[in-house]
Design a protein around this motif. Structure first.
Motif, PDB file in Angstrom:
ATOM      1  N   ASN A  36      -8.528   3.757   1.420  1.00 48.58           N
ATOM      2  CA  ASN A  36      -8.739   2.362   1.790  1.00 48.58           C
ATOM      3  C   ASN A  36      -7.454   1.557   1.642  1.00 48.58           C
ATOM      4  O   ASN A  36      -7.160   0.689   2.473  1.00 48.58           O
ATOM      5  CB  ASN A  36      -9.831   1.732   0.928  1.00 48.58           C
ATOM      6  N   GLN A  37      -6.690   1.820   0.591  1.00 48.02           N
ATOM      7  CA  GLN A  37      -5.426   1.119   0.398  1.00 48.02           C
ATOM      8  C   GLN A  37      -4.449   1.431   1.520  1.00 48.02           C
ATOM      9  O   GLN A  37      -3.746   0.542   2.010  1.00 48.02           O
ATOM     10  CB  GLN A  37      -4.814   1.497  -0.952  1.00 48.02           C
ATOM     11  N   THR A  38      -4.393   2.693   1.943  1.00 48.36           N
ATOM     12  CA  THR A  38      -3.491   3.094   3.020  1.00 48.36           C
ATOM     13  C   THR A  38      -3.880   2.436   4.339  1.00 48.36           C
ATOM     14  O   THR A  38      -3.029   1.919   5.064  1.00 48.36           O
ATOM     15  CB  THR A  38      -3.502   4.628   3.174  1.00 48.36           C
ATOM     16  N   VAL A  39      -5.172   2.449   4.656  1.00 48.05           N
ATOM     17  CA  VAL A  39      -5.640   1.838   5.900  1.00 48.05           C
ATOM     18  C   VAL A  39      -5.351   0.342   5.904  1.00 48.05           C
ATOM     19  O   VAL A  39      -4.877  -0.211   6.902  1.00 48.05           O
ATOM     20  CB  VAL A  39      -7.148   2.113   6.110  1.00 48.05           C
ATOM     21  N   LEU A  40      -5.591  -0.318   4.781  1.00 47.83           N
ATOM     22  CA  LEU A  40      -5.334  -1.748   4.686  1.00 47.83           C
ATOM     23  C   LEU A  40      -3.847  -2.051   4.853  1.00 47.83           C
ATOM     24  O   LEU A  40      -3.458  -2.975   5.563  1.00 47.83           O
ATOM     25  CB  LEU A  40      -5.832  -2.284   3.340  1.00 47.83           C
ATOM     26  N   PHE A  41      -2.985  -1.242   4.212  1.00 52.90           N
ATOM     27  CA  PHE A  41      -1.540  -1.421   4.313  1.00 52.90           C
ATOM     28  C   PHE A  41      -1.064  -1.254   5.751  1.00 52.90           C
ATOM     29  O   PHE A  41      -0.305  -2.076   6.271  1.00 52.90           O
ATOM     30  CB  PHE A  41      -0.840  -0.417   3.398  1.00 52.90           C
ATOM     31  N   VAL A  42      -1.532  -0.205   6.422  1.00 49.43           N
ATOM     32  CA  VAL A  42      -1.116   0.054   7.805  1.00 49.43           C
ATOM     33  C   VAL A  42      -1.617  -1.054   8.723  1.00 49.43           C
ATOM     34  O   VAL A  42      -0.875  -1.548   9.575  1.00 49.43           O
ATOM     35  CB  VAL A  42      -1.630   1.432   8.268  1.00 49.43           C
ATOM     36  N   ARG A  43      -2.871  -1.489   8.548  1.00 44.19           N
ATOM     37  CA  ARG A  43      -3.428  -2.532   9.399  1.00 44.19           C
ATOM     38  C   ARG A  43      -2.670  -3.847   9.235  1.00 44.19           C
ATOM     39  O   ARG A  43      -2.350  -4.509  10.223  1.00 44.19           O
ATOM     40  CB  ARG A  43      -4.900  -2.742   9.071  1.00 44.19           C
ATOM     41  N   GLU A  44      -2.378  -4.233   7.998  1.00 43.39           N
ATOM     42  CA  GLU A  44      -1.660  -5.491   7.759  1.00 43.39           C
ATOM     43  C   GLU A  44      -0.257  -5.443   8.366  1.00 43.39           C
ATOM     44  O   GLU A  44       0.182  -6.408   9.004  1.00 43.39           O
ATOM     45  CB  GLU A  44      -1.572  -5.781   6.265  1.00 43.39           C
ATOM     46  N   ASN A  45       0.454  -4.334   8.175  1.00 43.26           N
ATOM     47  CA  ASN A  45       1.808  -4.245   8.707  1.00 43.26           C
ATOM     48  C   ASN A  45       1.818  -4.121  10.227  1.00 43.26           C
ATOM     49  O   ASN A  45       2.730  -4.631  10.880  1.00 43.26           O
ATOM     50  CB  ASN A  45       2.550  -3.076   8.068  1.00 43.26           C
ATOM     51  N   PHE A  46       0.817  -3.464  10.803  1.00 51.16           N
ATOM     52  CA  PHE A  46       0.722  -3.390  12.257  1.00 51.16           C
ATOM     53  C   PHE A  46       0.494  -4.780  12.843  1.00 51.16           C
ATOM     54  O   PHE A  46       1.132  -5.169  13.819  1.00 51.16           O
ATOM     55  CB  PHE A  46      -0.412  -2.446  12.664  1.00 51.16           C
ATOM     56  N   ASN A  47      -0.431  -5.534  12.227  1.00 52.51           N
ATOM     57  CA  ASN A  47      -0.700  -6.889  12.711  1.00 52.51           C
ATOM     58  C   ASN A  47       0.521  -7.778  12.554  1.00 52.51           C
ATOM     59  O   ASN A  47       0.813  -8.598  13.440  1.00 52.51           O
ATOM     60  CB  ASN A  47      -1.890  -7.493  11.963  1.00 52.51           C
ATOM     61  N   LEU A  48       1.245  -7.642  11.460  1.00 46.95           N
ATOM     62  CA  LEU A  48       2.453  -8.440  11.253  1.00 46.95           C
ATOM     63  C   LEU A  48       3.514  -8.084  12.294  1.00 46.95           C
ATOM     64  O   LEU A  48       4.150  -8.969  12.873  1.00 46.95           O
ATOM     65  CB  LEU A  48       3.009  -8.224   9.848  1.00 46.95           C
ATOM     66  N   GLY A  49       3.693  -6.803  12.565  1.00 51.32           N
ATOM     67  CA  GLY A  49       4.665  -6.374  13.573  1.00 51.32           C
ATOM     68  C   GLY A  49       4.280  -6.836  14.961  1.00 51.32           C
ATOM     69  O   GLY A  49       5.124  -7.285  15.742  1.00 51.32           O
ATOM     70  N   LEU A  50       2.997  -6.749  15.279  1.00 47.38           N
ATOM     71  CA  LEU A  50       2.518  -7.194  16.582  1.00 47.38           C
ATOM     72  C   LEU A  50       2.713  -8.702  16.736  1.00 47.38           C
ATOM     73  O   LEU A  50       3.150  -9.169  17.791  1.00 47.38           O
ATOM     74  CB  LEU A  50       1.036  -6.834  16.722  1.00 47.38           C
ATOM     75  N   ALA A  51       2.423  -9.454  15.678  1.00 45.98           N
ATOM     76  CA  ALA A  51       2.615 -10.902  15.737  1.00 45.98           C
ATOM     77  C   ALA A  51       4.091 -11.244  15.908  1.00 45.98           C
ATOM     78  O   ALA A  51       4.445 -12.173  16.651  1.00 45.98           O
ATOM     79  CB  ALA A  51       2.070 -11.548  14.470  1.00 45.98           C
TER      80      ALA A  51
END
Length: 64
Positions: A36-51
């Motif tokens: 869960n920590q890994t998925v959350l980390f990847v999702r947050e950084n993906f959204n930040l990069g996309l933004a």
């Protein structure tokens, strides 16, 4: 001896997968597993990069 090492390596891999998905040595499951920590980390950084990419595109297109 090769059979023992192979069996031990398979058990270690299975144990790691079980632990990574939230299992504990004492039984039960963790509320915040490494998975869960890994998925959350990847999702947050993906959204930040996309933004960041969309903001850069907006800034470059907005200047014309």
């Amino acid at each position: 001896m090769k059979k023992f090492i192979f069996s031990l390596s398979v058990m270690v891999v299975l144990y790691f997968i079980w632990w990574f998905s939230g299992g504990t040595i004492w039984g039960g499951y963790l509320s915040n597993s490494p998975y869960n920590q890994t998925v959350l980390f990847v999702r947050e950084n993906f959204n930040l990069g996309l933004a960041t990419i969309f903001k850069a595109l907006n800034n470059s297109i907005g200047n014309f």
